[in-house]
Write a protein that holds these residues in place. Structure first.
Motif, PDB file in Angstrom:
ATOM      1  N   LYS A   1      41.701  42.717  36.897  1.00 19.05           N
ATOM      2  CA  LYS A   1      40.279  42.929  36.593  1.00 19.05           C
ATOM      3  C   LYS A   1      39.635  41.637  36.105  1.00 19.05           C
ATOM      4  CE  LYS A   1      36.431  45.043  36.136  1.00 19.05           C
ATOM      5  NZ  LYS A   1      35.672  45.396  37.350  1.00 19.05           N
ATOM      6  N   MET A   2      40.354  40.862  35.297  1.00 17.59           N
ATOM      7  CA  MET A   2      39.820  39.571  34.849  1.00 17.59           C
ATOM      8  C   MET A   2      39.515  38.670  36.038  1.00 17.59           C
ATOM      9  SD  MET A   2      42.024  38.377  31.556  1.00 17.59           S
ATOM     10  CE  MET A   2      42.552  39.530  30.292  1.00 17.59           C
ATOM     11  N   LEU A   3      40.448  38.602  36.974  1.00 20.30           N
ATOM     12  CA  LEU A   3      40.227  37.755  38.139  1.00 20.30           C
ATOM     13  C   LEU A   3      39.052  38.262  38.972  1.00 20.30           C
ATOM     14  CD1 LEU A   3      43.900  37.030  39.296  1.00 20.30           C
ATOM     15  CD2 LEU A   3      42.361  35.558  37.970  1.00 20.30           C
ATOM     16  N   GLY A   4      38.874  39.583  39.016  1.00 24.35           N
ATOM     17  CA  GLY A   4      37.707  40.135  39.702  1.00 24.35           C
ATOM     18  C   GLY A   4      36.416  39.670  39.061  1.00 24.35           C
ATOM     19  N   ILE A   5      36.411  39.581  37.726  1.00 26.13           N
ATOM     20  CA  ILE A   5      35.233  39.080  37.005  1.00 26.13           C
ATOM     21  C   ILE A   5      35.040  37.596  37.284  1.00 26.13           C
ATOM     22  CG2 ILE A   5      34.236  38.676  34.720  1.00 26.13           C
ATOM     23  CD1 ILE A   5      35.837  41.138  33.750  1.00 26.13           C
ATOM     24  N   PHE A   6      36.120  36.820  37.191  1.00 21.52           N
ATOM     25  CA  PHE A   6      36.028  35.377  37.344  1.00 21.52           C
ATOM     26  C   PHE A   6      35.646  34.954  38.763  1.00 21.52           C
ATOM     27  CE2 PHE A   6      39.468  34.962  33.815  1.00 21.52           C
ATOM     28  CZ  PHE A   6      38.504  35.209  32.861  1.00 21.52           C
ATOM     29  N   TRP A   7      36.192  35.634  39.762  1.00 23.09           N
ATOM     30  CA  TRP A   7      36.006  35.222  41.147  1.00 23.09           C
ATOM     31  C   TRP A   7      34.825  35.897  41.844  1.00 23.09           C
ATOM     32  CZ3 TRP A   7      41.875  35.772  42.739  1.00 23.09           C
ATOM     33  CH2 TRP A   7      42.588  34.692  42.188  1.00 23.09           C
ATOM     34  N   PHE A   8      34.643  37.193  41.598  1.00 22.74           N
ATOM     35  CA  PHE A   8      33.662  37.965  42.373  1.00 22.74           C
ATOM     36  C   PHE A   8      32.545  38.550  41.515  1.00 22.74           C
ATOM     37  CE2 PHE A   8      37.982  38.624  44.221  1.00 22.74           C
ATOM     38  CZ  PHE A   8      37.827  37.797  45.326  1.00 22.74           C
ATOM     39  N   ASN A   9      32.523  38.189  40.224  1.00 23.64           N
ATOM     40  CA  ASN A   9      31.529  38.729  39.302  1.00 23.64           C
ATOM     41  C   ASN A   9      31.551  40.261  39.290  1.00 23.64           C
ATOM     42  OD1 ASN A   9      29.577  38.125  37.327  1.00 23.64           O
ATOM     43  ND2 ASN A   9      27.905  38.519  38.766  1.00 23.64           N
ATOM     44  N   SER A  10      32.740  40.838  39.499  1.00 20.30           N
ATOM     45  CA  SER A  10      32.914  42.292  39.513  1.00 20.30           C
ATOM     46  C   SER A  10      33.128  42.769  38.081  1.00 20.30           C
ATOM     47  CB  SER A  10      34.116  42.668  40.392  1.00 20.30           C
ATOM     48  OG  SER A  10      34.360  44.040  40.354  1.00 20.30           O
ATOM     49  N   ARG A  11      32.033  43.006  37.397  1.00 24.45           N
ATOM     50  CA  ARG A  11      32.093  43.262  35.955  1.00 24.45           C
ATOM     51  C   ARG A  11      32.140  44.740  35.586  1.00 24.45           C
ATOM     52  NH1 ARG A  11      28.009  38.764  33.285  1.00 24.45           N
ATOM     53  NH2 ARG A  11      28.979  36.936  34.255  1.00 24.45           N
ATOM     54  N   GLU A  12      31.791  45.608  36.476  1.00 20.07           N
ATOM     55  CA  GLU A  12      31.757  47.033  36.154  1.00 20.07           C
ATOM     56  C   GLU A  12      33.170  47.615  36.058  1.00 20.07           C
ATOM     57  OE1 GLU A  12      29.345  49.480  38.571  1.00 20.07           O
ATOM     58  OE2 GLU A  12      27.469  48.521  38.006  1.00 20.07           O
ATOM     59  N   ILE A  13      33.357  48.500  35.085  1.00 21.47           N
ATOM     60  CA  ILE A  13      34.601  49.250  34.968  1.00 21.47           C
ATOM     61  C   ILE A  13      34.250  50.669  34.558  1.00 21.47           C
ATOM     62  CG2 ILE A  13      34.954  48.471  32.566  1.00 21.47           C
ATOM     63  CD1 ILE A  13      37.996  48.645  33.121  1.00 21.47           C
ATOM     64  N   ASP A  14      34.849  51.633  35.212  1.00 23.48           N
ATOM     65  CA  ASP A  14      34.568  53.034  34.938  1.00 23.48           C
ATOM     66  C   ASP A  14      34.891  53.370  33.475  1.00 23.48           C
ATOM     67  OD1 ASP A  14      34.086  55.843  36.187  1.00 23.48           O
ATOM     68  OD2 ASP A  14      35.959  56.060  35.059  1.00 23.48           O
ATOM     69  N   PHE A  15      34.111  54.267  32.894  1.00 25.11           N
ATOM     70  CA  PHE A  15      34.284  54.652  31.489  1.00 25.11           C
ATOM     71  C   PHE A  15      35.717  55.112  31.215  1.00 25.11           C
ATOM     72  CE2 PHE A  15      34.154  57.937  28.157  1.00 25.11           C
ATOM     73  CZ  PHE A  15      33.625  57.208  27.109  1.00 25.11           C
ATOM     74  N   SER A  16      36.216  56.032  32.038  1.00 23.58           N
ATOM     75  CA  SER A  16      37.575  56.537  31.846  1.00 23.58           C
ATOM     76  C   SER A  16      38.612  55.451  32.087  1.00 23.58           C
ATOM     77  CB  SER A  16      37.837  57.726  32.780  1.00 23.58           C
ATOM     78  OG  SER A  16      36.985  58.807  32.461  1.00 23.58           O
ATOM     79  N   ALA A  17      38.378  54.603  33.086  1.00 21.89           N
ATOM     80  CA  ALA A  17      39.306  53.505  33.368  1.00 21.89           C
ATOM     81  C   ALA A  17      39.359  52.530  32.200  1.00 21.89           C
ATOM     82  CB  ALA A  17      38.910  52.790  34.645  1.00 21.89           C
ATOM     83  N   CYS A  18      38.224  52.290  31.568  1.00 27.19           N
ATOM     84  CA  CYS A  18      38.159  51.386  30.421  1.00 27.19           C
ATOM     85  C   CYS A  18      38.982  51.930  29.257  1.00 27.19           C
ATOM     86  CB  CYS A  18      36.700  51.190  30.004  1.00 27.19           C
ATOM     87  SG  CYS A  18      36.458  50.005  28.661  1.00 27.19           S
TER      88      CYS A  18
END
Length: 314
Positions: A83-100
């Protein structure tokens, strides 16, 4: 993102992770050492599991505990780094409430499991060095299994209130988490409720688990050191101390940044946020990389078996 700051809601469908706040422009560069660390952690821990599984001579308590530590490291790093790499590379910042909340629970439970494994490994070293003739009769497979279940059960049970408390709060301020993953306090700070019970519980558990585990480890290694200094030859003392020193180094590498991050969230308001998030991210990844390297390099049995598998047969 501005809408997320102003919208009022209860238990949002998603949270927004910022990554390393203040260092957004450097995310791509930060991702490089993180990605390398993760790759080494995956390769190293799977290698440990493979070697121990393939070699019947390594089916002993020390290596069973080492496999438990490898699984723990794989879960901790895999639950956060992709998930960190998704944020760093693709700006994929959303995470589902339950997943979080699930990520938060997995992190806390496996961190607690990891400290319990260190205690188990210290006890194993104590029995092996101080009572070598009784090692196989004291730490039987049944005893090792019970120790493993106790360690896992403690982590699962002690971490469950984090999940239950976080799930019950209404989140009506913002869904933006200034962190690279769903860290417990970073999440519950967004709640529109009095979260002192979360702070108190987290503080009590951290003090209880850390104090108890460090006390058990200290007692074990005090007895080990006394036994080492009674060995007849210098070579025997150095060899035995070398084995124990690698264990102690791993323990220090795991505890030090974890305690720093924990205390900073509660008492370190003057610590820059980006520095704190970096340390909090590293303490989940760096020990996962170091553990298989240290144990692989310093443990002769694993090193020899690995070289045997890597060397082509004549």
């Amino acid at each position: 993102m501005s809408d997320s700051n102003t919208t009022h809601f209860t238990n949002p469908s998603t949270f927004i992770l910022l990554g390393i706040p203040g260092l957004e422009t450097a995310h791509v560069w930060i991702s490089i050492p993180f990605c390398i660390t993760y790759a080494i952690a995956i390769l190293g821990n799977f290698t440990i599991l493979f070697i121990v599984k393939r070699e019947p001579s390594l089916h002993e308590p020390m290596y069973y505990f080492l496999c438990m530590l490898a699984v723990t490291d794989l879960v901790l790093s895999t639950s956060t780094l992709p998930k960190m790499l998704g944020i760093f590379w693709f700006n994929s910042r959303e995470i589902d409430f339950s997943a979080c909340l699930t990520q938060m629970y997995v992190i806390h439970s496996f961190l607690t499991i990891g400290t319990g494994i260190f205690v188990a490994m210290a006890v194993d070293r104590y029995v092996a060095i101080c009572h070598p003739l009784r090692h196989s009769t004291i730490l039987t497979n049944a005893v090792v299994a019970k120790i493993g279940l106790a360690v896992v059960g403690r982590g699962v049970v002690l971490s469950l209130p984090y999940l239950l408390l976080a799930r019950q709060w209404p989140y009506c301020r913002t869904n933006i988490i200034p962190h690279a993953y769903c860290e417990h306090i970073a999440v519950v700070k967004l709640a529109c409720a009095d979260i002192r019970v979360n702070n108190y519980y987290g503080l009590i558990v951290a003090i209880f688990v850390t104090s108890l585990d460090l006390f058990c480890i200290a007692v074990s290694y005090t007895q080990i050191l006394r036994a080492i200094f009674r060995l007849p030859t210098k070579d025997a003392r150095l060899k035995t101390f070398g084995t124990c020193s690698s264990h102690l180094f791993v323990i220090l590498a795991s505890y030090t940044p974890a305690l720093f991050s924990f205390l900073t969230y509660r008492f370190g308001q003057n610590v820059p946020l980006h520095f704190h998030v970096l340390i909090a991210s590293m303490y989940l990844l760096v020990p996962s990389m170091l553990n298989p390297i240290i144990y692989g390099v310093r443990t002769k049995q694993i090193r020899d078996r690995l070289l045997r598998h890597m060397t082509p047969a004549d």
